[in-house]
Write a protein that holds these residues in place. Structure first.
Motif: not given
Length: 237
Positions: A142-168
């Protein structure tokens, strides 16, 4: 994620009267390390694993003790060990009191049960009958399948920044806003300061796990709290 999304079904099983030889051949042919033991009506009564076959008289690996330990061991325990090393049927050497799970259990629950009881597989039971089995290999698959499935969504740069910042910001090592995030065309640049060098890799991993991130550029500086010495990224990328 729930058990019924990763479990193996239908289950290969044996009954208690199966010979040790046939059970071992079955495990080898199917490349599995454990078998549920069930009655004719499907009721689970035990588990047979590779570990149950290690102490065998045929291999000369049965348990041996110094005479003084043999003297201290109870006759009942020694009798149990004799059966384990000389028994000819699955029902004679199988493990009983098997830890089980249900199809709607979470994978978090499964991992905790495996850790707590030091087992590698859990039969999935419904109404007393075995309907599946979940093993470490199923979790790995299940882990291998999840890791190789690719991103669920390809967010734009603004969304990526917000997501990384939120995680940190959720993490105790995230620096309380001292790590800054900038994304351009899917590349995340991390700048700012940390006070523990171990947070560098953690920040990079946090960014890499955000959908849409293509690469991470590490420009973080590390400040040694006592001396004030500043360390830059070892790679700068």
């Amino acid at each position: 994620m729930l058990v019924d999304t990763v479990m193996t079904a239908p289950v290969v099983s044996v009954d208690p009267s199966t010979s040790i030889a046939n059970a071992a051949k079955l495990m080898l042919s199917l490349r599995i390390s454990g078998l549920p033991v069930v009655e004719s009506d499907g009721t689970l009564v035990g588990m047979l694993s590779e570990g149950d076959l290690l102490r065998r008289s045929e291999l000369g690996t049965e348990r041996k003790r110094p005479w003084w330990l043999e003297f201290l061991a109870s006759p009942g325990k020694i009798a149990d060990e004799y059966v384990q090393s000389h028994g000819r049927k699955v029902g004679e050497i199988m493990a009983t009191g098997v830890v089980t799970t249900q199809r709607d259990a979470s994978l978090e629950d499964i991992v905790e049960l495996m850790r707590k009881h030091r087992v590698k597989r859990l039969p999935v039971v419904e109404d007393g009958k075995v309907i599946g089995i979940v093993a470490r290999s199923d979790l790995l698959r299940a882990l291998a399948k999840t890791l190789t499935a690719g991103p669920a969504i390809a967010g734009d740069d603004e969304r990526i920044e917000a997501a990384v910042t939120a995680e940190l910001n959720k993490q105790s090592w995230g620096g309380n806003g001292m790590i800054r995030v900038h994304a351009k065309d899917g590349t995340v640049e991390l700048t700012g300061a940390i006070f523990d060098e171990r947070a560098r890799l953690a920040a990079r991993v946090a960014a890499e796990n955000i959908p849409g991130v293509k690469s991470v550029s590490d420009q973080i500086v590390s400040v040694e709290p006592m001396s004030g010495m500043v360390l830059v990224s070892p790679t700068g990328s």
